[in-house]
Design an enzyme around this catalytic site. Sequence first.
Site, mmCIF file in Angstrom:
data_model
loop_
_atom_site.group_PDB
_atom_site.id
_atom_site.type_symbol
_atom_site.label_atom_id
_atom_site.label_comp_id
_atom_site.label_asym_id
_atom_site.label_seq_id
_atom_site.Cartn_x
_atom_site.Cartn_y
_atom_site.Cartn_z
ATOM 1 N N VAL A 97 1.199 -3.638 4.095
ATOM 2 C CA VAL A 97 0.978 -4.879 4.818
ATOM 3 C C VAL A 97 2.263 -5.710 4.990
ATOM 4 O O VAL A 97 2.309 -6.615 5.833
ATOM 5 C CB VAL A 97 -0.136 -5.692 4.123
ATOM 6 C CG1 VAL A 97 0.381 -6.339 2.853
ATOM 7 C CG2 VAL A 97 -0.711 -6.752 5.046
ATOM 8 N N TYR B 124 -4.325 3.439 7.445
ATOM 9 C CA TYR B 124 -5.575 2.691 7.521
ATOM 10 C C TYR B 124 -6.525 3.365 8.517
ATOM 11 O O TYR B 124 -6.475 4.593 8.657
ATOM 12 C CB TYR B 124 -5.311 1.225 7.896
ATOM 13 C CG TYR B 124 -4.362 0.539 6.959
ATOM 14 C CD1 TYR B 124 -4.639 0.411 5.591
ATOM 15 C CD2 TYR B 124 -3.161 0.023 7.415
ATOM 16 C CE1 TYR B 124 -3.766 -0.221 4.729
ATOM 17 C CE2 TYR B 124 -2.274 -0.625 6.550
ATOM 18 C CZ TYR B 124 -2.590 -0.741 5.206
ATOM 19 O OH TYR B 124 -1.722 -1.367 4.359
ATOM 20 N N TYR C 222 -2.560 -2.862 -10.737
ATOM 21 C CA TYR C 222 -2.593 -2.642 -9.283
ATOM 22 C C TYR C 222 -1.679 -3.616 -8.535
ATOM 23 O O TYR C 222 -0.841 -3.210 -7.718
ATOM 24 C CB TYR C 222 -4.037 -2.783 -8.805
ATOM 25 C CG TYR C 222 -4.207 -2.736 -7.303
ATOM 26 C CD1 TYR C 222 -4.102 -1.524 -6.616
ATOM 27 C CD2 TYR C 222 -4.472 -3.889 -6.569
ATOM 28 C CE1 TYR C 222 -4.254 -1.471 -5.237
ATOM 29 C CE2 TYR C 222 -4.624 -3.844 -5.203
ATOM 30 C CZ TYR C 222 -4.514 -2.641 -4.536
ATOM 31 O OH TYR C 222 -4.661 -2.593 -3.172
ATOM 32 N N LYS D 106 0.680 3.197 -3.144
ATOM 33 C CA LYS D 106 -0.529 3.925 -3.533
ATOM 34 C C LYS D 106 -0.340 5.447 -3.538
ATOM 35 O O LYS D 106 -1.003 6.162 -4.288
ATOM 36 C CB LYS D 106 -1.685 3.567 -2.592
ATOM 37 C CG LYS D 106 -2.097 2.114 -2.679
ATOM 38 C CD LYS D 106 -3.073 1.758 -1.566
ATOM 39 C CE LYS D 106 -3.447 0.287 -1.616
ATOM 40 N NZ LYS D 106 -4.297 -0.098 -0.475
ATOM 41 N N SER E 202 0.807 -1.227 0.000
ATOM 42 C CA SER E 202 0.000 0.000 0.000
ATOM 43 C C SER E 202 0.837 1.272 0.000
ATOM 44 O O SER E 202 0.318 2.350 -0.312
ATOM 45 C CB SER E 202 -0.928 0.033 1.220
ATOM 46 O OG SER E 202 -1.882 -0.995 1.143
#
Lengths: 314, 314, 314, 314
Positions: free
Chosen positions: C268, C250, C198, C73, C70
Site C-alpha cells: 500500500v 490483490y 504483523y 508477506k 504487504s
Amino acid sequence: MEAQAEFQRIQELLPAWLETSRLTTPEGAVATYIPELAKIPADALGIHLMNGQGEFSSAGDCGFPFTMQSVSKVFTLILALMDRGEGEVFAKVGKEPTGDDFDSMLKLELVEPGIPFNPLINAGAITVSSLISGRSPVEQSARILTFFRELANNESLDYDENVFESELDSGHLNRSLGYFLKHNGVLEGSVEEVLHVYFRHCSIRATCADLARMGLVLAYDGTDPITGRNLIPRRFVQIAKTFMTTCGMYNASGEFAISVGLPAKSGVSGGILALVPGRYGIGIIGPALNKKGNSVAGVHLLQRMSREFDWSLF
Amino acid sequence: MEAQAEFQRIQELLPAWLETSRLTTPEGAVATYIPELAKIPADALGIHLMNGQGEFSSAGDCGFPFTMQSVSKVFTLILALMDRGEGEVFAKVGKEPTGDDFDSMLKLELVEPGIPFNPLINAGAITVSSLISGRSPVEQSARILTFFRELANNESLDYDENVFESELDSGHLNRSLGYFLKHNGVLEGSVEEVLHVYFRHCSIRATCADLARMGLVLAYDGTDPITGRNLIPRRFVQIAKTFMTTCGMYNASGEFAISVGLPAKSGVSGGILALVPGRYGIGIIGPALNKKGNSVAGVHLLQRMSREFDWSLF
Amino acid sequence: MEAQAEFQRIQELLPAWLETSRLTTPEGAVATYIPELAKIPADALGIHLMNGQGEFSSAGDCGFPFTMQSVSKVFTLILALMDRGEGEVFAKVGKEPTGDDFDSMLKLELVEPGIPFNPLINAGAITVSSLISGRSPVEQSARILTFFRELANNESLDYDENVFESELDSGHLNRSLGYFLKHNGVLEGSVEEVLHVYFRHCSIRATCADLARMGLVLAYDGTDPITGRNLIPRRFVQIAKTFMTTCGMYNASGEFAISVGLPAKSGVSGGILALVPGRYGIGIIGPALNKKGNSVAGVHLLQRMSREFDWSLF
Amino acid sequence: MEAQAEFQRIQELLPAWLETSRLTTPEGAVATYIPELAKIPADALGIHLMNGQGEFSSAGDCGFPFTMQSVSKVFTLILALMDRGEGEVFAKVGKEPTGDDFDSMLKLELVEPGIPFNPLINAGAITVSSLISGRSPVEQSARILTFFRELANNESLDYDENVFESELDSGHLNRSLGYFLKHNGVLEGSVEEVLHVYFRHCSIRATCADLARMGLVLAYDGTDPITGRNLIPRRFVQIAKTFMTTCGMYNASGEFAISVGLPAKSGVSGGILALVPGRYGIGIIGPALNKKGNSVAGVHLLQRMSREFDWSLF
C-alpha cells in the site's frame, strides 16, 4: 379515539395532510420501466380510506388506476393458502424477513435449504404463483382475477395488457430467479408458465378505492363488512397481516413498523395498501419512490395519520 | 376472553401445558459455552406470568436464576433511547431485520453505510452499549443495573461474575465485531470498554419472575401497573415492542410472529421475555435451544397459549 | 533476447520508459493513512533492477525508503514454511485466490472451514505471522528482521517506528480479522501479540534496491547469485512465486498475470517487488495507487518492459 | 532433463504411475447428471501425451470418448478473441479468479460492474459463447466445431447429441445465469440461443488423444508443430494459458498451481487438458471427481509427473 369521531376528523383533515405529504415527492423518483407511469405526474398523490360502514374519505389524485404490482402478492399468498394449506405453502417459502433487496438471489444461494425467505420477495411470490390451483396458467390467472374482484367488490377489475406485455418482455431478473428456483427444486413445471401467472397478477389494474376495499376485508378478519360475505378464513388473514408487518415494505419494513406500525404492502407503481384492524382499509397511490422502493409521500402520509390517531399495533 | 376469566383458566391449565411442552426439549441442545448452564437439567422448563394486579401464575422449573444474555438488549436499547433520543441512537443502528445469524458480519460488510442492521443483533447491541450515558464503563454498567432493578422491582438483581468472566475471556467474535464497528466509525472510544459494558449487562442474573415483571412494564406502556411508577416513556416502549416483534427471536422472528404473534426476546441461556399488551408480562426459562437459538419448549408453550387465548397482535 | 544484450537495452531505455509511465500517476491516489507517504510527491516513480552479476539499472525516484507493507508477506510466508513446513502452514491458510478485497471477512464467514483463503490476504498474512518461530513477539520480529536483512544483504534494514505506531493505533480492521481468526480457532495465543509481529514486519523500511535484491534471491531459486549463499529452499521459493502470480497484486492479480505475467507483490506504500526468473530482481516505488491498491505507474512500467522483452511466464 | 530422454522415461514409467494414481479414484465420485458417464467405470483413468514430433505415450482407459464440458471453454475463449479482439471480449468478462463455485451468482450480484469475473466460470463462458461470430446459433456452433476439429486435427470430432439434449433439458442454473446476465446488459439477444451455443460446445465429444493434440497447439504457441499450421495468434494462446493457470481448475486452481504448476483445464466429465510449454500436450480422462470438481486421479497423476520432471512454470 371513538370510531365515528375519528372518521369525521379524518374527513376534515385528510386534504390538508395530503397536500403536506405531497411536498415530499421531490425526494423520490418514478420507476421508469413501467410504461403506464409515464402518464402520471411525479408529484401525484392520492388516498382512499373506507370504514366498515362503507363510508369513505378520499383526497388527492385518486382518480386514475395503476397496476397492483407487489401489492398483489398479499392476495395470491392468501389464495395459495386457501388452495393448498399452510403446510404445503410453507414447505416452499419461508417466513423470515431478509434485509436484502427484494430481487436479490444472495440469500437463496447462501442459505440452506434454498427456498425463498418469505412470500413477499420476488422469489417467494413467484413460488406462490406456482401454487395457485388451476389446470393451466390461464385458469390459474382467471382464479386469481376472480378472487381479486370479489375482494375489491369490483367486477370490472382487469389487467393492464401493456404493462403485462412489457414485464413479460423485460422481466429477465425474475426469469433468472425462476430458473434458479427450478434448479433448486422449488418450482415444478414450466418456469415460463409460472412467470406468466406472476406477471399477470402484478399487472392487475386497480384504483385507490379498490385497494381500500381489499384492505377493508383484511381489517375485518376476512369478512367484507359491507356485504357481510366471508371471503378469507381468519387464520390466513392473520398470516397475511403478519407478513405485511414484517416484510411488506421491502427492506424498509422494519423502519415502517417503527414509524407507522400498520400492516401494509407497497408496489413499484407507487401503490400502498394499508389497514387499521377493525377500522379501515386504505389505498394510496404516489409514484415517486424512495430508495427502498416505497412511495415517499405515501409513507409520509401514513406516518402522520398513524401518529395522530395512535394506530400502531405496537 | 374477559381478563379475569382468562387468568383463572391460565392458572388451571398452565401446569399441564408446561409438561406437554417439556416433551419437546429433546429436540434442542443446551449452549455449552456458558458455565452456569452445566448445572441445569436439559429438560428444564419454567414459566412465570404476572398480570397488572400483581397476581401471578407459575409452573415448572422457575426457581433458579439464569443470565439474561440477549434479553437484556431490549432494555439497554430503551435506556440508550432515554439517554440519547431516537435521532442519536438511530444514526448508529438501523431498524431492519437481517435474516442472518445474530453474530454475522456479512451485512455490515456488504451493505452501506456499514452500521448494524438493528439494535438486537450483537453488532447493534454492542453499539447500543456504547451509547449508555456514564463517565466510565463502570458507571455505565451501574446505571444499567439500577435501571434493570427498577424494572424488575428487585433490588437484589445482580451479575453472575463467573459468566461475565467467561464471556470476557471467550468473546472473540464479539470483540471482532467491536473492532469492525470501530473501523467503520460506528464505535468511538475503547472497544474493550464497550465490550465490558456489553458483557456486563448480558451477565445480569434474573429469574422468570424478574423477566415477567420487566415484561409487565412493557405490557403497560412503560408504567409498572403494580407500583404505578412510570419508568419508560411510552414511545420508547413502542419502539422496543416493535423490534421485539420483527427481530426479537433471532432469525426465527418471522416464524415466531406467524405462530405466536407477541413481542418477545430470547437469550442463549434459554430465557424468553414475552408480553401480552395490556395484560401480562411473561418470563420463561428452557435451556434446550433449537437451531435458531431459541428455547424449544419455551416457544412451544407460548404458541399453545397464544392460540388458545387468541393473543396474536395480528 | 540474449541476457547481456537485454540488460544493455534496459539500461538505455529505462529512464525514458519511466518518464512515460510517470504520466499515469494522476490516475491514482496516495494512501492517506500512512504518515511517511505525506512527504513523498504523488507523482514519484522509481525503479531498481539487478541481475545475477550484481549489475543494476535504476531510474527515477528510487532514493527514498518506504515501508514494505504487504510486500513483506511473501517473505514471512517463506520463513513460516522454513520454520514449520508445508503441512503445518497449509493447515492454517489456504491456497486459493479470492476475488475479494484484501481485507474482506466475507470469505472467512461464508466458506468452510473458516481458514483464510491464501497467505497474501490480510487474514492469511496475520495467520502466517503467528507461525513464525520464537518464544515471544519480540523474538519472532527479530527473526523476521534478521531474515529480511540477509535477503536484502543489508544489515541496516530496520523499522519505521512512526508507521508501526500508527498502524498499531489505527489497525482496527486487522484487529477485527485477528479476533475473527481467534474465534475460528485459526489463531492461538494473544491476538495483540500476533498483530504486533504483523504490524512490525509491515513497517520494515526498504528502498527499491533492497526489494530488487530480495527479488533476485527468488529469481535465482533461493540462492543469492552474488554471494552464492543459499538462503531459501527451492521448493519454498516455488510456492512463493506461485502465490505472487495468482494472488500477489490483490484482486487485480488475474489482470496483472494477463498483462505482465511475472511473479510480483505490491504494497500500500506503492512498492512492488517483481522478478524475472533466472534474470532479475526488480524493486519499484510509485505511491499513487489505482482502485485495486497497486501502484498505477509501477504496473504500467512493468507491463511495458514485460511486453518489450517477452517476459511473461505464460 | 533433455527432451528425448524425458520422453523415453515417460514411456517407460507412465503405465505404472497411472496404476498408482488409479488407486485414488475411490476418493472421488462420478457426476451423475451426465448420461454418458453411466457407462464408464468409476475407476477409469486414461492419459495420452503427445510431443512436437507427433510421438505419443498413452496408458490406461483412453479408448473411449467423453464430452469436453468446461475444457471447451478455453477454445471458445480463443475463438472469441480471434473474432472480436481483446478489447471487446474483456468489456464483457473480467480477468480475476473468484474463489467461488464455478456456477455461483454471488460475485455477479455483489461486485460492480456486474460482469462475470473471468471467462472460465459458467457465467463468463456463456458470455463468451455469445461473442462467437455467426449469423445464427447454428452458424456459431458450426464455426466452433470447425475450429475444434482443426485444433484436434480430427475431422470426425462431433457432438454427443444425448448429452446436449440432456443439458438443454436440465441446465436451469445456467439458464438462470443467462437471464441474470441479460438483465445486467452483458448478454444481448436471445438467452436461449446463447445457451444453445454454450451447451453445444460443452457436448463436443473427444478422446484423450484429441485433448492432447489441442493442448499441443497451445504448448507450441498456437502452431500445430506436426502440420506446421498456425492456428492461433500467439498472444491469444498466452491469454488462454494464463487463465488456465489462474482459473483452470475451478476453485482448486490455486492449489493446482502450487502442486502441479502447469496450464490446465478440467471438465465435469473427468477430462483434463494440460500442457508443458514447448514440449507436450496432455489429455486425461478420470471421471471420479473430487469435491472441487476435478478428476481425483488425473490431478494425482499430473502432480507426480510435474514433480518428477520439474515441469512447474514457477
